[in-house]
Design a protein around this motif. Structure first.
Motif, short mmCIF file in Angstrom:
data_model
loop_
_atom_site.label_atom_id
_atom_site.label_comp_id
_atom_site.label_asym_id
_atom_site.label_seq_id
_atom_site.Cartn_x
_atom_site.Cartn_y
_atom_site.Cartn_z
N ASN A 467 0.85 -1.20 0.00
CA ASN A 467 0.00 0.00 0.00
C ASN A 467 0.88 1.24 0.00
O ASN A 467 0.99 1.92 1.03
CB ASN A 467 -0.88 0.04 1.26
CG ASN A 467 -1.52 -1.30 1.53
OD1 ASN A 467 -2.16 -1.85 0.65
ND2 ASN A 467 -1.32 -1.82 2.73
N PRO A 468 1.52 1.54 -1.13
CA PRO A 468 2.46 2.66 -1.11
C PRO A 468 1.82 4.00 -0.74
O PRO A 468 2.49 4.91 -0.31
CB PRO A 468 3.02 2.70 -2.54
CG PRO A 468 2.24 1.74 -3.33
CD PRO A 468 1.41 0.89 -2.44
N LYS A 469 0.50 4.09 -0.92
CA LYS A 469 -0.15 5.37 -0.59
C LYS A 469 -0.83 5.32 0.78
O LYS A 469 -1.67 6.16 1.12
CB LYS A 469 -1.21 5.72 -1.65
CG LYS A 469 -0.67 5.84 -3.07
CD LYS A 469 -0.92 7.23 -3.61
CE LYS A 469 -0.36 7.50 -4.98
NZ LYS A 469 1.04 7.24 -5.17
N CYS A 470 -0.45 4.33 1.57
CA CYS A 470 -1.07 4.14 2.88
C CYS A 470 -0.98 5.41 3.74
O CYS A 470 0.06 6.07 3.75
CB CYS A 470 -0.34 2.99 3.58
SG CYS A 470 -0.94 2.63 5.18
N LYS A 471 -2.06 5.72 4.45
CA LYS A 471 -2.08 6.93 5.30
C LYS A 471 -1.12 6.74 6.48
O LYS A 471 -0.80 5.62 6.86
CB LYS A 471 -3.47 7.18 5.82
CG LYS A 471 -4.39 7.72 4.74
CD LYS A 471 -5.58 8.37 5.38
CE LYS A 471 -6.29 9.19 4.32
NZ LYS A 471 -7.70 9.27 4.53
N LEU A 472 -0.75 7.89 7.07
CA LEU A 472 0.18 7.83 8.20
C LEU A 472 -0.55 8.07 9.52
O LEU A 472 -1.58 8.74 9.55
CB LEU A 472 1.26 8.90 8.06
CG LEU A 472 2.12 8.89 6.79
CD1 LEU A 472 3.19 9.97 6.88
CD2 LEU A 472 2.77 7.53 6.58
N ASN A 473 0.03 7.52 10.58
CA ASN A 473 -0.36 7.89 11.93
C ASN A 473 0.89 8.49 12.56
O ASN A 473 1.99 7.99 12.31
CB ASN A 473 -0.82 6.63 12.68
CG ASN A 473 -1.49 6.98 13.97
OD1 ASN A 473 -1.22 8.01 14.56
ND2 ASN A 473 -2.39 6.12 14.42
N TYR A 474 0.75 9.54 13.35
CA TYR A 474 1.95 10.27 13.80
C TYR A 474 2.25 10.07 15.28
O TYR A 474 3.19 10.64 15.80
CB TYR A 474 1.79 11.76 13.51
CG TYR A 474 1.62 12.04 12.05
CD1 TYR A 474 2.72 12.35 11.25
CD2 TYR A 474 0.37 11.99 11.44
CE1 TYR A 474 2.58 12.60 9.89
CE2 TYR A 474 0.22 12.24 10.08
CZ TYR A 474 1.32 12.54 9.32
OH TYR A 474 1.17 12.77 7.98
N LEU A 475 1.43 9.29 15.97
CA LEU A 475 1.65 9.12 17.40
C LEU A 475 2.02 7.71 17.80
O LEU A 475 1.34 6.79 17.34
CB LEU A 475 0.39 9.51 18.18
CG LEU A 475 0.26 10.98 18.56
CD1 LEU A 475 -0.96 11.17 19.45
CD2 LEU A 475 1.47 11.53 19.26
N PRO A 476 2.99 7.50 18.66
CA PRO A 476 3.89 8.53 19.19
C PRO A 476 4.98 8.87 18.18
O PRO A 476 5.64 9.88 18.31
CB PRO A 476 4.49 7.88 20.43
CG PRO A 476 4.47 6.42 20.12
CD PRO A 476 3.28 6.18 19.24
N ILE A 477 5.17 7.97 17.19
CA ILE A 477 6.20 8.21 16.17
C ILE A 477 5.54 8.00 14.81
O ILE A 477 4.76 7.04 14.66
CB ILE A 477 7.38 7.20 16.35
CG1 ILE A 477 7.96 7.29 17.77
CG2 ILE A 477 8.48 7.48 15.34
CD1 ILE A 477 9.13 6.36 18.04
N PRO A 478 5.81 8.85 13.83
CA PRO A 478 5.13 8.69 12.54
C PRO A 478 5.39 7.33 11.89
O PRO A 478 6.52 6.84 11.91
CB PRO A 478 5.77 9.80 11.68
CG PRO A 478 6.36 10.75 12.64
CD PRO A 478 6.73 9.98 13.86
N ARG A 479 4.32 6.76 11.33
CA ARG A 479 4.45 5.46 10.65
C ARG A 479 3.27 5.26 9.71
O ARG A 479 2.19 5.81 9.93
CB ARG A 479 4.48 4.32 11.66
CG ARG A 479 3.21 4.25 12.48
CD ARG A 479 3.03 2.92 13.17
NE ARG A 479 1.68 2.82 13.66
CZ ARG A 479 1.24 3.38 14.77
NH1 ARG A 479 2.06 4.09 15.52
NH2 ARG A 479 -0.01 3.24 15.15
N PRO A 480 3.45 4.45 8.64
CA PRO A 480 2.30 4.11 7.81
C PRO A 480 1.35 3.24 8.64
O PRO A 480 1.81 2.43 9.45
CB PRO A 480 2.91 3.28 6.67
CG PRO A 480 4.38 3.44 6.79
CD PRO A 480 4.70 3.84 8.18
N ARG A 481 0.04 3.42 8.43
CA ARG A 481 -0.92 2.69 9.27
C ARG A 481 -0.82 1.19 9.09
O ARG A 481 -1.20 0.43 9.96
CB ARG A 481 -2.34 3.17 8.98
CG ARG A 481 -2.53 4.56 9.50
CD ARG A 481 -3.95 4.99 9.52
NE ARG A 481 -3.95 6.43 9.86
CZ ARG A 481 -4.98 7.22 9.74
NH1 ARG A 481 -6.12 6.75 9.30
NH2 ARG A 481 -4.88 8.49 10.05
#
Ligand code: HEM
Length: 494
Positions: A467-481
């Motif tokens: 999923n190259p366009k996967c959304k990110l989550n930024y807590l506690p450290i940014p990462r693809p969901r």
């Protein structure tokens, strides 16, 4: 008449609600204005928002759903682009600092600013972790714990183990039929490495590995959340996880003490936990179990997660930028070409020569903002550029804002390791490992670990994301969901 009464019965509660809402939203400002008196007018502009929660919900919203830049963006839209803003976050009145020189001052003047992390973090990590002990104790503990993780001699000892873990890890991942969560697998790798340094003389029980991973994840979930200790909520889960991890560390500590007792004179310290068991102060007093457990706990968690996330982001940024991948690969091929035929594996001096790879790591730390900030508290009223940071208020040097500042880093969204070609250090512009007496003691170890990983990765592998366009989550450290679901593919060697 009846109609008018009907209207009034609607309008009056509505007006009451609006008025109440407005007053409630200003209550925090009113409370602190009364508390601080004249000083209130000298504070940086900003808004303390709702009582108790302040701007925490807005922070959580932008850091969970993105984009996190909007959090500070809201302040600059309302008050202009300023050096500092006042707010109320994680239950405390806070000044957010957005200017490099002031960030530097906050980080390096330990007479006026001391670490002070939100309750959601301090309650989980315990009062003996390095970032929480008083300054005098900190100096002693830091000296002891730095020795095994910094300096040429100490770091060189770990190269073989890291290299072996990386080579076998990549080999195994590339042989898997199914895609894997790259972040999870890299975390397992960095966990192995750090375990070896801190507890290596005691073999890790296979049951502990899986359990500790889950516990670490639960702890990470609650990293920056509201400290509401109710079953089912992240903070409660993190407290439980912290308790269980402490039990696990205690069982290793007990085992080590038994081995030490049985070996008597022949026992020698081989890892960080051994060293901490041995230490004595001037009065012959050693550390109690709680101190040893909490020190190891803080370092293991801090060292493993941050390094794993940075490694994953470096792989992603390189994959998304094939020309930079190629440049990094050419540097590594050149290093191998110049290697003596008798030399096996990568050496410490070779790592020092990896100039471009080192810039890839810096650029990764900037663009991913793995540590989006650190947390401080003013110990006295501090005047900066005509504004006051009141005693007892929290201070957040906003690294993430500096990392993405167009003036400091032109085209900040672009992954461009060459921007570091002639970059002057220590200006406060780029501080991914902090600065001053609390600066990260594991920074060289982390850089070495990431360099060894990338050395083998760029030479022999690539990834294909599902999923190259996967959304990110930024807590506690940014990462693809999706935790970077990908296939690791071995590339034909030349
Ligand atoms: C890319 C990886 C890493 C990043 C981005 C990172 C970032 C940071 C930052 C920003 C601080 C400063 C905290 C503050 O001033 O409040 C810090 C402190 C610390 N880090 Fe790291 N770190 C990394 C890797 C490591 C590793 C590998 C270890 C251990 C092996 C480690 C152990 C620590 C410890 C113990 C502290 C507290 C130091 C003190 O209070 O004196 N870190 N780290």
């Amino acid at each position: 008449m009846e109609l008018m009464i009907n209207w009034l019965s609607l309008i009056v509660p509505f007006l009451g609600f609006v008025l109440g809402f407005g007053v409630l939203k200003r209550l925090n400002n009113l409370y602190y204005a009364l508390k601080l008196g004249k000083k209130w007018d000298e504070l940086p502009p900003g808004d303390l928002s709702w009582p108790l929660i302040g701007s925490t919900l807005s922070f959580l919203k932008y850091f969970t759903f993105g984009p996190p830049e909007r959090f500070i963006g809201d302040f600059s839209r309302r008050y202009g682009k300023l050096d500092m803003y006042k707010t109320h976050i994680f239950g405390k009145p806070t000044i957010i600092v957005c200017k490099p020189e002031i960030c530097r001052q906050v980080l390096t003047d330990e007479t006026k600013f001391i670490p002070s992390y939100p309750t959601s973090i301090t309650a989980v990590f315990g009062k003996k972790s390095l970032l929480q002990v008083p300054k005098e104790e900190h100096r002693k503990l830091r000296r002891l714990t730095m020795a095994p993780i910094s300096g040429h001699a100490a770091l060189e000892m770990y190269i073989d183990h890291i290299e072996h873990s990386v080579i076998s890890g990549l080999e195994e991942w590339s042989s898997m039929k199914k895609p894997l969560e790259l972040l999870t697998t890299i975390k397992q790798l960095t966990f192995k490495v750090i375990w070896n340094i801190f507890m290596g003389s005691t073999p890790i029980k296979s049951t502990s590995i899986g359990e500790m991973e889950t516990l670490n994840e639960n702890i990470a979930l609650a990293f920056l959340t509201l400290p509401l200790n109710f079953p089912g909520l992240p903070f409660h889960k993190a407290l439980m996880a912290g308790k269980r991890l402490n039990e696990i560390f205690q069982s290793y500590l007990d085992e080590k003490r038994m081995v030490k007792k049985s070996k008597g004179e022949n026992w020698e310290a081989k890892d960080m936990m051994d060293l901490l068991m041995e230490v004595r102060d001037e009065d012959g007093e050693g550390f109690d179990d709680e101190t040893i457990r909490e020190l190891i706990f803080g370092m293991l968690f801090g060292g493993q997660e941050t390094t794993a996330f940075t490694t994953m982001w470096a792989v992603l940024f390189l994959t998304d930028n094939p020309h930079i991948f190629q440049k990094a690969k050419e540097e590594q091929e050149d290093i191998i070409r110049r290697r003596a035929s008798t030399q096996k594996g990568v050496s410490f001096s070779e790592i020092k020569q990896m100039k471009f790879l080192s810039q890839v790591i810096d650029e990764t730390l900037r663009l991913s903002s793995v540590a989006f900030s650190v947390f401080r508290e003013a110990t006295v009223d501090v005047e900066i550029n005509g504004k006051i940071i009141p005693k007892g208020w929290k201070v957040i040097p906003w690294f993430r804002g500096l990392n993405m500042d167009q003036k400091l880093h032109p085209s900040p969204q672009q992954f461009n390791p060459s921007r570091w070609d002639n970059f002057g250090r220590n200006s406060g512009v780029f501080t991914p490992f902090g600065l001053g007496v609390w600066m990260c003691p594991g920074r060289d170890l982390a850089r070495m670990e990431i360099s060894i990983f990338l050395h083998y990765f760029v030479l022999n592998y690539k990834i294909e994301r599902l999923n190259p366009k996967c959304k990110l989550n930024y807590l506690p450290i940014p990462r693809p969901r999706d935790k970077c679901l990908a296939r690791v593919i071995k590339t034909p060697s030349k």
